[in-house]
Write a protein that holds these residues in place. Structure first.
Motif, short mmCIF file in Angstrom:
data_model
loop_
_atom_site.label_atom_id
_atom_site.label_comp_id
_atom_site.label_asym_id
_atom_site.label_seq_id
_atom_site.Cartn_x
_atom_site.Cartn_y
_atom_site.Cartn_z
N LYS A 244 -17.67 40.90 46.68
CA LYS A 244 -18.99 41.00 47.29
C LYS A 244 -20.11 40.93 46.26
CE LYS A 244 -17.37 43.83 51.20
NZ LYS A 244 -15.95 43.88 50.88
N ALA A 245 -19.76 41.01 44.96
CA ALA A 245 -20.76 40.94 43.90
C ALA A 245 -21.24 39.51 43.72
CB ALA A 245 -20.17 41.47 42.59
N LEU A 246 -22.54 39.34 43.55
CA LEU A 246 -23.11 37.99 43.54
C LEU A 246 -23.79 37.63 42.22
CD1 LEU A 246 -24.77 38.07 47.09
CD2 LEU A 246 -22.54 37.12 46.46
N ILE A 247 -24.00 38.60 41.32
CA ILE A 247 -24.78 38.34 40.11
C ILE A 247 -23.86 38.20 38.90
CG2 ILE A 247 -26.62 39.20 38.61
CD1 ILE A 247 -27.59 40.92 40.94
N PRO A 248 -23.85 37.06 38.22
CA PRO A 248 -23.07 36.93 36.97
C PRO A 248 -23.62 37.88 35.91
CG PRO A 248 -23.75 34.78 37.82
CD PRO A 248 -24.52 35.81 38.57
N LEU A 249 -22.75 38.58 35.21
CA LEU A 249 -23.17 39.60 34.25
C LEU A 249 -24.06 39.04 33.15
CD1 LEU A 249 -22.98 42.48 33.03
CD2 LEU A 249 -20.96 41.67 31.79
#
Length: 670
Positions: A244-249
């Motif tokens: 569900k995570a959408l932001i690249p670190l």
């Protein structure tokens, strides 16, 4: 995932159903309650197993809504027990059939009054806290008693169905179980025997993967009791929330929060599994397939200590290229094997940290390049296959001409490793007699060779002193299969640099250590952990965000420091103590509670306890939370019949819940 009806039930109303009544307390304190129960009431609720959740409702005043949460522990004595026992014995002596409980069809030869008296018994319970209605009408839970009244003001009911599901999914962070981020891990199970439980409705137990992210989690139990299955369910739950995570670190701004509004992590979660037995990376019968790898092929990167093909990356180091990495493995091996001696200690103490000077032709870099060349010569002599390059360093014309009779070896022009070995060996042999070296000290005020280079020449020449005096093993200590097997001539990026990058991208990395010797298993796992830790610490210091990275350790007793090891610099102790701020989580599984460092145990927030077979382990367990309530039953469990039956305490659940963990299936259709 829909919110279950049980999770929005009104416990203070639904929990007090007449058919769930089991007795009344005759003693109540802040910690313990003792109840009067009878056979008929127990039969009506299909029994009261040890560990069952009970609710003691306060009946003393109108308008006060609260229920004390109890856990059934054991039988307790009633004041009338001696009289009842005396009567029973007299009946036994007369050989009368006095069986048949009150309320049952079988009457026996007892009169109704005596049968009624015989049916009562005492039940001791642990006080876990209290449910009450808050000012906003919401049901709140407190993990202690603010007050209690005389025991006659309470009536006790067994929690079942929706009420029980509400209780076991209680959270102390105001979170609501059954959210989209939650994961069903199993169902409530009280006992090994399940005759009555089989007749009751299955009560689901949920966990929030946030309880595991950046936390320490322990899986304890004998072999074949379901520890690995539990670990796989946690991996599965973590991957579901990671998706569900959408932001690249690496492209995220520093102010990005660790969780979004839905409770999912902002960045993909990296997971790394140190697979001691090879059951996560390879096909096995336990999971009817390849398990984790089969379920998440697109996300999994597999490493092995041997050449295996099938998309496995080989976990080796080019010792001639990755100087610090290779030397770290050598030093760790020598220390692990307790291979000591002053000259060995001097060798392992050598630093290969590059000079800070920006002048590549200055004395600092000259000494550094000389040291690197001497180290490569040690590797070459020990049997490490070179990558074909010559070595180049600045010697001295006076030394170059003294190496071979009638000729010269000039390392500044580039020489082979064999020639370099000859050069250093001759220099060390002539070190005390060389006029150049004596004059160097007089002129410069310090020796031509510093302590690091001397240590390296001792190791290469196998002589502790110049002039071929005091011979030692030297480089031969490196000529062992455990170290030679770690070397590769490949020029690719080293695994300790590559793996943290995969983890930052949210990959699942499986490190198959099943075919490595114990020392290799420890060396590789420690090196990967330290590299990942250092990168996370560097980002933390620079005020850059870190994604959550979860470490999974199977057979942790083979890797972790022992119970009495107080060295806080050990990487596993550092992850346990400092990992939370770096978003590094640790999940470890082992049969032995007593084998784990107390520094790790004291920082563990999530506990899954299966069958343990001796009191040494349960005594250690009793130090934490209220596991003392379960230690006897944990020893009595059957490792064969009770696989996956655990006592679970998670970070946000305020009390221990007995759970039958769902079976992990790589093939969801099965």
């Amino acid at each position: 995932m829909d919110v279950s009806a049980s999770l929005i039930t009104d416990l203070l109303i639904e929990g007090k159903r007449k058919e769930s009544f089991i007795g009344r307390p005759f003693y109540l304190s802040y910690d313990i309650s003792r109840l009067l129960v009878c056979d008929a009431w127990k039969a009506d609720v299909k029994g009261i197993p040890a560990g069952a959740f009970l609710l003691a409702f306060y009946d003393g005043e109108d308008g006060v809504e609260e229920a004390v949460l109890l856990r059934a522990l054991s039988q307790t004595k009633l004041p009338t027990d001696n009289d009842v026992i005396t009567s029973m014995i007299e009946y036994y002596k007369d050989n009368l059939d006095i069986s048949g409980r009150a309320g049952s069809e079988k009457k026996g030869k007892l009169d109704e009054f005596t049968r009624y008296e015989f049916s009562f018994s005492g039940l001791e319970c642990r006080v876990l806290g209290v449910f009450y209605r808050g000012e906003n009408g919401k049901i709140e839970f407190g993990a202690d008693l603010e007050n209690f009244y005389s025991a006659n003001n309470y009536s006790v009911y067994k929690a079942t169905g929706d009420v029980l599901e509400f209780i076991v999914n209680q959270r102390d962070d105001d979170g609501i179980a059954g959210q989209k981020s939650d994961f069903k891990i199993g169902s409530v199970r009280y006992s090994s025997s399940r005759r009555h439980q089989a007749q009751e409705e299955t009560v689901k137990v949920w966990v929030n993967p946030k309880d595991f992210l950046g936390k320490r989690s322990a899986m304890f139990g004998m072999t074949r009791t379901g520890k690995s299955n539990t670990v796989k369910k946690v991996i599965e739950a973590t991957e579901e929330i990671s998706q569900k995570a959408l932001i690249p670190l690496l492209s995220a701004p520093p102010e990005t929060l660790e969780f979004d509004q839905s409770g999912s992590p902002s960045f993909p979660v990296g997971q790394i599994i140190f697979d001691i037995n090879g059951e996560y990376a390879n096909a096995n019968r336990q999971d009817s397939g390849t398990a984790i790898y089969d379920l998440y092929k697109e996300k999994v990167v597999r490493y092995s200590v041997l050449e295996k093909g099938n998309d496995f990356k080989v976990m080796k180091v080019n010792f001639f290229k990755d100087i610090e990495s290779g030397f770290s493995l050598i030093s760790s091996y020598l220390q692990e094997q307790s291979i000591g001696g002053d000259y060995v200690n001097n060798f392992t103490a050598v630093s290969f940290e590059p000079p800070e000077s920006t002048n590549p032709h200055g004395s600092d870099w000259t000494r550094y390049n000389r040291l690197i060349a001497a180290y490569k010569c040690c590797l070459y002599r020990a049997g490490f296959k070179p990558t074909g390059e010559n070595v180049r360093f600045k010697g001295a014309s006076e030394l170059n001409s003294a190496i071979i009779e009638g000729g010269t070896i000039d390392p500044s022009k580039g020489i082979s490793l064999e020639e370099a070995c000859t050069w250093f060996e001759k220099v060390w042999e002539q070190y005390d007699e060389s006029e150049f070296i004596k004059g160097y000290v007089n002129k410069k005020g310090y020796e031509w060779a510093n302590d690091d280079l001397k240590s390296m020449m001792v190791f290469l020449s196998t002589y502790k002193s110049p002039g071929k005096k005091t011979q030692v093993s030297g480089y031969k200590k490196l000529r062992v299969k455990q170290l030679l097997a770690l070397h590769t001539t490949s020029m690719d990026e080293s695994f300790e640099s590559e793996i943290p990058k995969f983890l930052q991208d949210g990959k699942i990395v499986i490190v198959d250590l099943s075919q490595g010797e114990p020392v290799v298993q420890r060396l590789f796992s420690e090196k990967i952990c330290r590299s990942t830790f250092n990168i996370a610490m560097d980002r933390f210091i620079k005020n850059l965000p870190n994604n959550f990275i979860q470490f999974y350790f199977e057979e942790a007793h083979n890797l972790f420091p022992k119970k009495d090891d107080k060295d806080l610099s050990q990487i596993y102790n550092r992850i346990a103590k400092e990992g939370a701020k770096l978003h590094l989580g640790m999940i470890y599984a082992t049969q032995e509670v007593s084998s784990i460092s107390s520094n790790i145990l004291k920082n563990t927030q999530n506990w899954f306890i299966a069958h343990l077979n001796n009191i040494d382990e349960t005594k250690e367990l009793e130090k934490y939370y209220d596991f003392k309530d379960f230690t006897q039953s944990l020893v009595r469990f059957s490792a064969t019949n009770d696989k996956g039956f655990v006592r679970m305490k998670t970070y946000t659940n305020p009390f221990i819940v007995p759970v039958q963990i769902d079976r992990f299936l790589a093939n969801k259709g099965m």
